[in-house]
Design a protein around this motif. Structure first.
Motif, PDB file in Angstrom:
ATOM      1  N   GLY A 102      10.797  -1.944 -10.069  1.00 29.70           N
ATOM      2  CA  GLY A 102      10.699  -1.290  -8.775  1.00 29.70           C
ATOM      3  C   GLY A 102       9.497  -1.763  -8.000  1.00 29.70           C
ATOM      4  N   GLU A 103       9.450  -1.339  -6.740  1.00 23.69           N
ATOM      5  CA  GLU A 103       8.319  -1.675  -5.894  1.00 23.69           C
ATOM      6  C   GLU A 103       8.165  -0.636  -4.801  1.00 23.69           C
ATOM      7  OE1 GLU A 103       9.226  -5.522  -4.242  1.00 23.69           O
ATOM      8  OE2 GLU A 103       9.907  -4.627  -2.384  1.00 23.69           O
ATOM      9  N   VAL A 104       6.945  -0.555  -4.289  1.00 27.32           N
ATOM     10  CA  VAL A 104       6.603   0.313  -3.173  1.00 27.32           C
ATOM     11  C   VAL A 104       5.850  -0.549  -2.181  1.00 27.32           C
ATOM     12  CG1 VAL A 104       5.179   2.270  -2.454  1.00 27.32           C
ATOM     13  CG2 VAL A 104       6.484   2.412  -4.560  1.00 27.32           C
ATOM     14  N   GLY A 105       6.252  -0.502  -0.916  1.00 29.43           N
ATOM     15  CA  GLY A 105       5.564  -1.278   0.111  1.00 29.43           C
ATOM     16  C   GLY A 105       4.292  -0.583   0.541  1.00 29.43           C
ATOM     17  N   ILE A 106       3.197  -1.347   0.634  1.00 29.84           N
ATOM     18  CA  ILE A 106       1.909  -0.812   1.066  1.00 29.84           C
ATOM     19  C   ILE A 106       1.353  -1.713   2.152  1.00 29.84           C
ATOM     20  CG2 ILE A 106      -0.480  -0.398   0.382  1.00 29.84           C
ATOM     21  CD1 ILE A 106       0.464   0.586  -2.239  1.00 29.84           C
ATOM     22  N   ASN A 107       0.909  -1.108   3.249  1.00 30.04           N
ATOM     23  CA  ASN A 107       0.299  -1.836   4.352  1.00 30.04           C
ATOM     24  C   ASN A 107      -1.142  -2.151   3.971  1.00 30.04           C
ATOM     25  OD1 ASN A 107      -0.863  -2.750   6.719  1.00 30.04           O
ATOM     26  ND2 ASN A 107      -0.114  -1.073   7.963  1.00 30.04           N
ATOM     27  N   VAL A 108      -1.460  -3.427   3.835  1.00 28.66           N
ATOM     28  CA  VAL A 108      -2.804  -3.838   3.425  1.00 28.66           C
ATOM     29  C   VAL A 108      -3.602  -4.440   4.575  1.00 28.66           C
ATOM     30  CG1 VAL A 108      -2.198  -4.130   1.001  1.00 28.66           C
ATOM     31  CG2 VAL A 108      -1.974  -6.056   2.562  1.00 28.66           C
ATOM     32  N   SER A 109      -3.186  -4.166   5.807  1.00 26.07           N
ATOM     33  CA  SER A 109      -3.929  -4.702   6.946  1.00 26.07           C
ATOM     34  C   SER A 109      -5.210  -3.900   7.159  1.00 26.07           C
ATOM     35  CB  SER A 109      -3.065  -4.659   8.204  1.00 26.07           C
ATOM     36  OG  SER A 109      -2.738  -3.332   8.531  1.00 26.07           O
ATOM     37  N   PRO A 110      -6.249  -4.556   7.664  1.00 24.77           N
ATOM     38  CA  PRO A 110      -7.508  -3.848   7.914  1.00 24.77           C
ATOM     39  C   PRO A 110      -7.372  -2.896   9.097  1.00 24.77           C
ATOM     40  CG  PRO A 110      -7.669  -6.116   8.657  1.00 24.77           C
ATOM     41  CD  PRO A 110      -6.335  -5.975   7.978  1.00 24.77           C
ATOM     42  N   GLY A 111      -8.309  -1.975   9.208  1.00 27.54           N
ATOM     43  CA  GLY A 111      -8.336  -1.046  10.325  1.00 27.54           C
ATOM     44  C   GLY A 111      -8.946  -1.689  11.557  1.00 27.54           C
ATOM     45  N   ARG A 112      -9.020  -0.919  12.633  1.00 28.18           N
ATOM     46  CA  ARG A 112      -9.588  -1.430  13.884  1.00 28.18           C
ATOM     47  C   ARG A 112     -11.108  -1.446  13.859  1.00 28.18           C
ATOM     48  NH1 ARG A 112      -6.247   2.579  17.419  1.00 28.18           N
ATOM     49  NH2 ARG A 112      -6.325   3.562  15.399  1.00 28.18           N
ATOM     50  N   THR A 113     -11.700  -0.623  13.035  1.00 27.56           N
ATOM     51  CA  THR A 113     -13.153  -0.562  12.913  1.00 27.56           C
ATOM     52  C   THR A 113     -13.520  -0.744  11.449  1.00 27.56           C
ATOM     53  OG1 THR A 113     -13.191   1.817  12.516  1.00 27.56           O
ATOM     54  CG2 THR A 113     -13.280   1.093  14.840  1.00 27.56           C
ATOM     55  N   PRO A 114     -14.776  -1.084  11.171  1.00 30.98           N
ATOM     56  CA  PRO A 114     -15.173  -1.199   9.759  1.00 30.98           C
ATOM     57  C   PRO A 114     -15.018   0.125   9.008  1.00 30.98           C
ATOM     58  CG  PRO A 114     -16.829  -2.188  11.174  1.00 30.98           C
ATOM     59  CD  PRO A 114     -15.839  -1.528  12.074  1.00 30.98           C
ATOM     60  N   GLU A 115     -15.281   1.239   9.686  1.00 30.61           N
ATOM     61  CA  GLU A 115     -15.126   2.543   9.035  1.00 30.61           C
ATOM     62  C   GLU A 115     -13.666   2.789   8.665  1.00 30.61           C
ATOM     63  OE1 GLU A 115     -18.697   2.743  11.736  1.00 30.61           O
ATOM     64  OE2 GLU A 115     -16.645   2.073  12.002  1.00 30.61           O
ATOM     65  N   GLU A 116     -12.766   2.476   9.578  1.00 22.04           N
ATOM     66  CA  GLU A 116     -11.334   2.652   9.321  1.00 22.04           C
ATOM     67  C   GLU A 116     -10.872   1.699   8.225  1.00 22.04           C
ATOM     68  OE1 GLU A 116      -7.194   1.935  11.701  1.00 22.04           O
ATOM     69  OE2 GLU A 116      -8.809   2.889  12.856  1.00 22.04           O
ATOM     70  N   THR A 117     -11.378   0.476   8.243  1.00 31.02           N
ATOM     71  CA  THR A 117     -11.020  -0.503   7.216  1.00 31.02           C
ATOM     72  C   THR A 117     -11.477  -0.023   5.843  1.00 31.02           C
ATOM     73  OG1 THR A 117     -11.107  -2.339   8.765  1.00 31.02           O
ATOM     74  CG2 THR A 117     -11.365  -2.891   6.439  1.00 31.02           C
ATOM     75  N   LEU A 118     -12.685   0.515   5.777  1.00 30.04           N
ATOM     76  CA  LEU A 118     -13.208   1.009   4.509  1.00 30.04           C
ATOM     77  C   LEU A 118     -12.340   2.160   3.982  1.00 30.04           C
ATOM     78  CD1 LEU A 118     -15.397   0.772   2.379  1.00 30.04           C
ATOM     79  CD2 LEU A 118     -16.822   2.271   3.774  1.00 30.04           C
ATOM     80  N   SER A 119     -11.979   3.073   4.841  1.00 29.45           N
ATOM     81  CA  SER A 119     -11.122   4.197   4.451  1.00 29.45           C
ATOM     82  C   SER A 119      -9.756   3.709   3.977  1.00 29.45           C
ATOM     83  CB  SER A 119     -10.961   5.154   5.633  1.00 29.45           C
ATOM     84  OG  SER A 119     -10.064   6.183   5.312  1.00 29.45           O
ATOM     85  N   ARG A 120      -9.149   2.773   4.720  1.00 29.24           N
ATOM     86  CA  ARG A 120      -7.843   2.227   4.343  1.00 29.24           C
ATOM     87  C   ARG A 120      -7.926   1.498   2.999  1.00 29.24           C
ATOM     88  NH1 ARG A 120      -3.666   1.814   7.507  1.00 29.24           N
ATOM     89  NH2 ARG A 120      -3.030  -0.178   6.656  1.00 29.24           N
ATOM     90  N   ALA A 121      -8.981   0.723   2.814  1.00 26.42           N
ATOM     91  CA  ALA A 121      -9.136  -0.040   1.570  1.00 26.42           C
ATOM     92  C   ALA A 121      -9.214   0.895   0.370  1.00 26.42           C
ATOM     93  CB  ALA A 121     -10.376  -0.922   1.645  1.00 26.42           C
ATOM     94  N   GLU A 122      -9.917   2.011   0.527  1.00 29.97           N
ATOM     95  CA  GLU A 122     -10.017   2.973  -0.574  1.00 29.97           C
ATOM     96  C   GLU A 122      -8.649   3.596  -0.880  1.00 29.97           C
ATOM     97  OE1 GLU A 122     -13.132   5.500   0.887  1.00 29.97           O
ATOM     98  OE2 GLU A 122     -14.684   4.085   0.284  1.00 29.97           O
ATOM     99  N   LYS A 123      -7.863   3.888   0.157  1.00 30.86           N
ATOM    100  CA  LYS A 123      -6.516   4.439  -0.054  1.00 30.86           C
ATOM    101  C   LYS A 123      -5.601   3.409  -0.713  1.00 30.86           C
ATOM    102  CE  LYS A 123      -6.630   7.685   3.804  1.00 30.86           C
ATOM    103  NZ  LYS A 123      -6.071   7.996   5.129  1.00 30.86           N
ATOM    104  N   ILE A 124      -5.689   2.173  -0.263  1.00 23.82           N
ATOM    105  CA  ILE A 124      -4.866   1.097  -0.828  1.00 23.82           C
ATOM    106  C   ILE A 124      -5.179   0.927  -2.308  1.00 23.82           C
ATOM    107  CG2 ILE A 124      -4.456  -1.395  -0.811  1.00 23.82           C
ATOM    108  CD1 ILE A 124      -4.966  -1.210   2.298  1.00 23.82           C
ATOM    109  N   ARG A 125      -6.462   0.874  -2.633  1.00 27.39           N
ATOM    110  CA  ARG A 125      -6.881   0.698  -4.022  1.00 27.39           C
ATOM    111  C   ARG A 125      -6.394   1.872  -4.879  1.00 27.39           C
ATOM    112  NH1 ARG A 125     -10.857   1.654  -7.657  1.00 27.39           N
ATOM    113  NH2 ARG A 125     -11.484  -0.096  -8.958  1.00 27.39           N
ATOM    114  N   ALA A 126      -6.545   3.084  -4.361  1.00 27.99           N
ATOM    115  CA  ALA A 126      -6.093   4.265  -5.112  1.00 27.99           C
ATOM    116  C   ALA A 126      -4.586   4.227  -5.341  1.00 27.99           C
ATOM    117  CB  ALA A 126      -6.483   5.539  -4.362  1.00 27.99           C
ATOM    118  N   ALA A 127      -3.830   3.828  -4.323  1.00 28.63           N
ATOM    119  CA  ALA A 127      -2.369   3.755  -4.462  1.00 28.63           C
ATOM    120  C   ALA A 127      -1.972   2.676  -5.470  1.00 28.63           C
ATOM    121  CB  ALA A 127      -1.716   3.484  -3.118  1.00 28.63           C
TER     122      ALA A 127
END
Length: 192
Positions: A102-127
């Motif tokens: 199986g697979e799950v699609g995950i959006n790994v694109s960076p955010g618009r700001t470094p703060e948003e990118t950092l938050s997204r990266a932490e969610k991606i890693r956790a997922a």
């Protein structure tokens, strides 16, 4: 079992011994009566051989593992999961379909700001690392997220350093002008 950043799939397909008997008599060896394998009675309502029953149990176990793995990605990936779990199936000797990958699609694109990118990266890693047994592809996605987070932290540190360097000069200008600092930058007063 994997998370997918670009729609590729990684699946696991265990190889099992080919079944020797099927309900309805297909695959019965010469000299064997239907319902018996090598002189042993079947002992089940579906007419499956012992090997078939072992294969069905292995497929059931694999199905449970795959579904739990993918659901762990989905549960931990709020905000970054782009698609629910999709599965690849294998049909067992009992005629039922079992998830074997199986697979799950995950959006790994960076955010618009470094703060948003950092938050997204932490969610991606956790997922990516949510399942008990992350796959190789899961670990690759987690590493990519860690790299993205590191880049965001560097950008944030650079910004903080630049703002910190401008801080004392700005404070001096505010003190010298009696609390007024021009919006366009520092003013130079010359008197002869």
């Amino acid at each position: 079992m994997s998370v997918s950043s670009v729609g590729s799939s990684s699946s696991f397909s265990p190889s099992f011994a080919a079944p020797t008997s099927r309900a309805g008599g297909a695959g019965v060896r010469p000299g064997e009566a239907q319902g018996e394998v090598q002189g042993k009675p079947q002992g089940n309502a579906q007419g499956l051989s012992e090997a078939d029953l072992r294969q069905v149990e292995q497929l059931k176990q694999r199905d449970r593992e795959v579904r739990a793995h993918e659901m762990a990605h989905v549960a931990a990936g709020a905000g970054v999961v782009t698609s629910g779990a999709s599965y690849s199936f294998e049909t067992g000797p009992d005629g039922r379909r079992y998830a074997v990958g199986g697979e799950v699609g995950i959006n790994v694109s960076p955010g618009r700001t470094p703060e948003e990118t950092l938050s997204r990266a932490e969610k991606i890693r956790a997922a990516a690392l949510a399942p008990v047994d992350p796959s190789g592809q899961d670990r690759q996605i987690a590493a990519r997220a860690a790299s993205m987070a590191a880049e965001a932290r560097v950008e944030l540190a650079t910004r903080a350093r630049d703002e910190g360097a401008a801080g004392p000069a700005r404070a001096y200008r505010v003190a010298e002008t009696g609390g007024h600092v021009s919006a366009t930058g520092s003013a130079l007063d010359t008197y002869a």
